[in-house]
Structure formats: structure tokens, C-alpha cells
Design a protein around this motif. Structure first.
Motif, PDB file in Angstrom:
ATOM      1  N   SER A  57       3.203  -3.139   5.824  1.00 28.76           N
ATOM      2  CA  SER A  57       3.394  -3.015   7.271  1.00 28.76           C
ATOM      3  C   SER A  57       3.697  -4.404   7.820  1.00 28.76           C
ATOM      4  CB  SER A  57       2.126  -2.448   7.927  1.00 28.76           C
ATOM      5  OG  SER A  57       1.119  -3.430   7.991  1.00 28.76           O
ATOM      6  N   PRO A  58       4.061  -4.513   9.089  1.00 31.96           N
ATOM      7  CA  PRO A  58       4.297  -5.845   9.654  1.00 31.96           C
ATOM      8  C   PRO A  58       3.053  -6.740   9.615  1.00 31.96           C
ATOM      9  CG  PRO A  58       5.249  -4.174  11.072  1.00 31.96           C
ATOM     10  CD  PRO A  58       4.440  -3.452  10.026  1.00 31.96           C
ATOM     11  N   GLU A  59       1.864  -6.120   9.595  1.00 28.36           N
ATOM     12  CA  GLU A  59       0.625  -6.888   9.617  1.00 28.36           C
ATOM     13  C   GLU A  59       0.142  -7.316   8.234  1.00 28.36           C
ATOM     14  OE1 GLU A  59       0.557  -3.607  11.045  1.00 28.36           O
ATOM     15  OE2 GLU A  59       1.285  -4.433  12.927  1.00 28.36           O
ATOM     16  N   ALA A  60       0.360  -6.467   7.210  1.00 29.62           N
ATOM     17  CA  ALA A  60      -0.242  -6.759   5.904  1.00 29.62           C
ATOM     18  C   ALA A  60       0.325  -5.859   4.815  1.00 29.62           C
ATOM     19  CB  ALA A  60      -1.761  -6.539   5.975  1.00 29.62           C
ATOM     20  N   LYS A  61       0.078  -6.238   3.574  1.00 25.36           N
ATOM     21  CA  LYS A  61       0.351  -5.338   2.446  1.00 25.36           C
ATOM     22  C   LYS A  61      -0.814  -4.359   2.410  1.00 25.36           C
ATOM     23  CE  LYS A  61       2.053  -6.765  -1.510  1.00 25.36           C
ATOM     24  NZ  LYS A  61       2.199  -7.327  -2.881  1.00 25.36           N
ATOM     25  N   LEU A  62      -0.513  -3.081   2.593  1.00 25.17           N
ATOM     26  CA  LEU A  62      -1.553  -2.069   2.689  1.00 25.17           C
ATOM     27  C   LEU A  62      -1.989  -1.531   1.331  1.00 25.17           C
ATOM     28  CD1 LEU A  62      -0.135  -0.009   5.688  1.00 25.17           C
ATOM     29  CD2 LEU A  62      -1.793  -1.883   5.740  1.00 25.17           C
ATOM     30  N   PHE A  63      -1.054  -1.471   0.379  1.00 21.61           N
ATOM     31  CA  PHE A  63      -1.368  -0.857  -0.902  1.00 21.61           C
ATOM     32  C   PHE A  63      -0.410  -1.375  -1.963  1.00 21.61           C
ATOM     33  CE2 PHE A  63      -0.923   2.633  -3.988  1.00 21.61           C
ATOM     34  CZ  PHE A  63      -2.245   2.892  -4.294  1.00 21.61           C
ATOM     35  N   ALA A  79      -7.809   1.315  -5.142  1.00 22.78           N
ATOM     36  CA  ALA A  79      -8.543   0.126  -4.704  1.00 22.78           C
ATOM     37  C   ALA A  79      -7.837  -0.407  -3.459  1.00 22.78           C
ATOM     38  CB  ALA A  79      -8.576  -0.925  -5.806  1.00 22.78           C
ATOM     39  N   PHE A  80      -8.552  -0.409  -2.348  1.00 23.29           N
ATOM     40  CA  PHE A  80      -7.991  -0.886  -1.088  1.00 23.29           C
ATOM     41  C   PHE A  80      -8.728  -2.150  -0.651  1.00 23.29           C
ATOM     42  CE2 PHE A  80      -7.682   3.796  -0.872  1.00 23.29           C
ATOM     43  CZ  PHE A  80      -6.302   3.926  -0.801  1.00 23.29           C
ATOM     44  N   ALA A  81      -8.016  -3.057  -0.025  1.00 21.84           N
ATOM     45  CA  ALA A  81      -8.668  -4.202   0.605  1.00 21.84           C
ATOM     46  C   ALA A  81      -9.509  -3.677   1.770  1.00 21.84           C
ATOM     47  CB  ALA A  81      -7.631  -5.201   1.094  1.00 21.84           C
ATOM     48  N   LYS A  82     -10.650  -4.304   2.018  1.00 22.37           N
ATOM     49  CA  LYS A  82     -11.557  -3.835   3.073  1.00 22.37           C
ATOM     50  C   LYS A  82     -10.882  -3.738   4.436  1.00 22.37           C
ATOM     51  CE  LYS A  82     -14.950  -6.735   2.040  1.00 22.37           C
ATOM     52  NZ  LYS A  82     -16.221  -7.471   2.178  1.00 22.37           N
ATOM     53  N   GLU A  83     -10.010  -4.699   4.736  1.00 29.86           N
ATOM     54  CA  GLU A  83      -9.405  -4.736   6.064  1.00 29.86           C
ATOM     55  C   GLU A  83      -8.373  -3.626   6.295  1.00 29.86           C
ATOM     56  OE1 GLU A  83      -7.510  -7.746   3.323  1.00 29.86           O
ATOM     57  OE2 GLU A  83      -9.537  -7.466   4.039  1.00 29.86           O
ATOM     58  N   VAL A  84      -7.897  -2.955   5.243  1.00 34.61           N
ATOM     59  CA  VAL A  84      -6.916  -1.877   5.421  1.00 34.61           C
ATOM     60  C   VAL A  84      -7.447  -0.512   4.982  1.00 34.61           C
ATOM     61  CG1 VAL A  84      -4.962  -3.454   5.206  1.00 34.61           C
ATOM     62  CG2 VAL A  84      -5.788  -2.233   3.190  1.00 34.61           C
ATOM     63  N   ALA A  85      -8.606  -0.450   4.379  1.00 40.16           N
ATOM     64  CA  ALA A  85      -9.145   0.815   3.845  1.00 40.16           C
ATOM     65  C   ALA A  85      -9.271   1.889   4.923  1.00 40.16           C
ATOM     66  CB  ALA A  85     -10.489   0.574   3.175  1.00 40.16           C
ATOM     67  N   GLY A  86      -9.562   1.505   6.153  1.00 44.16           N
ATOM     68  CA  GLY A  86      -9.724   2.467   7.237  1.00 44.16           C
ATOM     69  C   GLY A  86      -8.443   3.162   7.646  1.00 44.16           C
ATOM     70  N   LYS A  87      -7.290   2.655   7.230  1.00 46.70           N
ATOM     71  CA  LYS A  87      -6.011   3.280   7.563  1.00 46.70           C
ATOM     72  C   LYS A  87      -5.720   4.498   6.685  1.00 46.70           C
ATOM     73  CE  LYS A  87      -3.864  -1.014   9.163  1.00 46.70           C
ATOM     74  NZ  LYS A  87      -3.607  -0.673  10.550  1.00 46.70           N
ATOM     75  N   PHE A  88      -6.412   4.623   5.561  1.00 43.54           N
ATOM     76  CA  PHE A  88      -6.174   5.690   4.604  1.00 43.54           C
ATOM     77  C   PHE A  88      -7.222   6.797   4.750  1.00 43.54           C
ATOM     78  CE2 PHE A  88      -4.095   2.003   2.897  1.00 43.54           C
ATOM     79  CZ  PHE A  88      -2.934   2.496   2.329  1.00 43.54           C
ATOM     80  N   THR A  89      -6.807   8.032   4.474  1.00 39.54           N
ATOM     81  CA  THR A  89      -7.699   9.178   4.506  1.00 39.54           C
ATOM     82  C   THR A  89      -7.809   9.749   3.101  1.00 39.54           C
ATOM     83  OG1 THR A  89      -6.997   9.706   6.749  1.00 39.54           O
ATOM     84  CG2 THR A  89      -8.099  11.458   5.513  1.00 39.54           C
ATOM     85  N   LYS A  90      -9.031   9.911   2.625  1.00 45.77           N
ATOM     86  CA  LYS A  90      -9.263  10.449   1.284  1.00 45.77           C
ATOM     87  C   LYS A  90      -9.227  11.970   1.319  1.00 45.77           C
ATOM     88  CE  LYS A  90     -12.509  10.240  -2.566  1.00 45.77           C
ATOM     89  NZ  LYS A  90     -13.748   9.623  -3.082  1.00 45.77           N
ATOM     90  N   VAL A 146       7.648   0.767   0.191  1.00 46.31           N
ATOM     91  CA  VAL A 146       7.654   1.495   1.454  1.00 46.31           C
ATOM     92  C   VAL A 146       7.300   0.514   2.567  1.00 46.31           C
ATOM     93  CG1 VAL A 146       6.731   3.448   2.731  1.00 46.31           C
ATOM     94  CG2 VAL A 146       6.877   3.577   0.244  1.00 46.31           C
ATOM     95  N   LEU A 147       8.222   0.333   3.501  1.00 50.58           N
ATOM     96  CA  LEU A 147       7.981  -0.484   4.689  1.00 50.58           C
ATOM     97  C   LEU A 147       7.640   0.479   5.815  1.00 50.58           C
ATOM     98  CD1 LEU A 147      11.079  -2.842   4.370  1.00 50.58           C
ATOM     99  CD2 LEU A 147       8.779  -3.202   3.474  1.00 50.58           C
ATOM    100  N   VAL A 148       6.447   0.327   6.397  1.00 51.76           N
ATOM    101  CA  VAL A 148       5.988   1.294   7.410  1.00 51.76           C
ATOM    102  C   VAL A 148       5.650   0.613   8.728  1.00 51.76           C
ATOM    103  CG1 VAL A 148       5.079   2.879   5.682  1.00 51.76           C
ATOM    104  CG2 VAL A 148       3.577   1.174   6.676  1.00 51.76           C
ATOM    105  N   ASP A 149       5.700   1.432   9.768  1.00 52.09           N
ATOM    106  CA  ASP A 149       5.321   0.985  11.092  1.00 52.09           C
ATOM    107  C   ASP A 149       4.346   1.974  11.674  1.00 52.09           C
ATOM    108  OD1 ASP A 149       5.333  -0.472  13.462  1.00 52.09           O
ATOM    109  OD2 ASP A 149       6.973   0.722  14.290  1.00 52.09           O
TER     110      ASP A 149
END
Length: 93
Positions: free
Chosen positions: A7-13, A55-66, A90-93
């Protein structure tokens, strides 16, 4: 295959996955291992990731739904996808 979601803010995955389902502008589509090269525009919807472990970084884990042990989703507004040499970016916004 390697999947990277940025994403523009970070690598999410970034990890090896079994498949990824994406919300194309003309409907959803799935990419599996060794898929033919593709570039496509994504619309608003949900990216579904299937993998044997996550494995997700703590700062982006909340963006994902299990969904279950092997499936997670990520809601997006738009994006672009490129598949080449068994790597999906995948580049996302």
C-alpha cells in the motif's frame, strides 16, 4: 508462488501462498501457482489469500481478517496486480 501486497503506507504482506483471489473491475479472479503472466486493474472488494501459514507485522495485522487457519482476507478500494515469473505483486489503496 510469492505474493507481495503493498500500500502507499507500507508493505502489508510478503510470503509464499497457494492462491490469491482478487476483485477485478469486471469480476473476481483467482491466481494459482505458475499462472501465465498478467497485469490487471482491481476494483473495490476483498483479496482472499490462501497459504499454509501466515506471518503479519504487528502494525498491519489488523487490516487482515482471518477466515480459518489457511485463509485471510484484505478489503481494498482499488489496485493493480502483476503476475510474472511466479511472483504476484499487488499494489492496493
Amino acid at each position: 508462488m510469492l505474493l507481495e501486497i503493498v500500500s502507499p503506507e507500507a508493505k502489508l504482506f510478503s510470503a509464499d501462498v497457494t492462491s490469491v483471489t482478487l476483485p477485478g473491475v469486471d469480476g473476481s479472479f483467482q491466481i494459482l501457482n505458475n499462472h501465465a503472466p498478467i497485469v490487471s486493474i482491481l476494483g473495490k472488494g476483498v483479496v482472499k489469500i490462501t497459504a499454509s501459514n501466515f506471518a503479519f507485522a504487528k502494525e498491519v495485522a489488523g487490516k487482515f481478517t482471518k477466515l480459518d487457519a489457511q485463509n485471510y482476507t484484505l478489503a481494498i478500494n482499488s489496485g493493480t496486480i502483476e503476475m510474472k515469473d511466479n511472483k504476484v505483486i499487488v499494489l492496493v489503496d
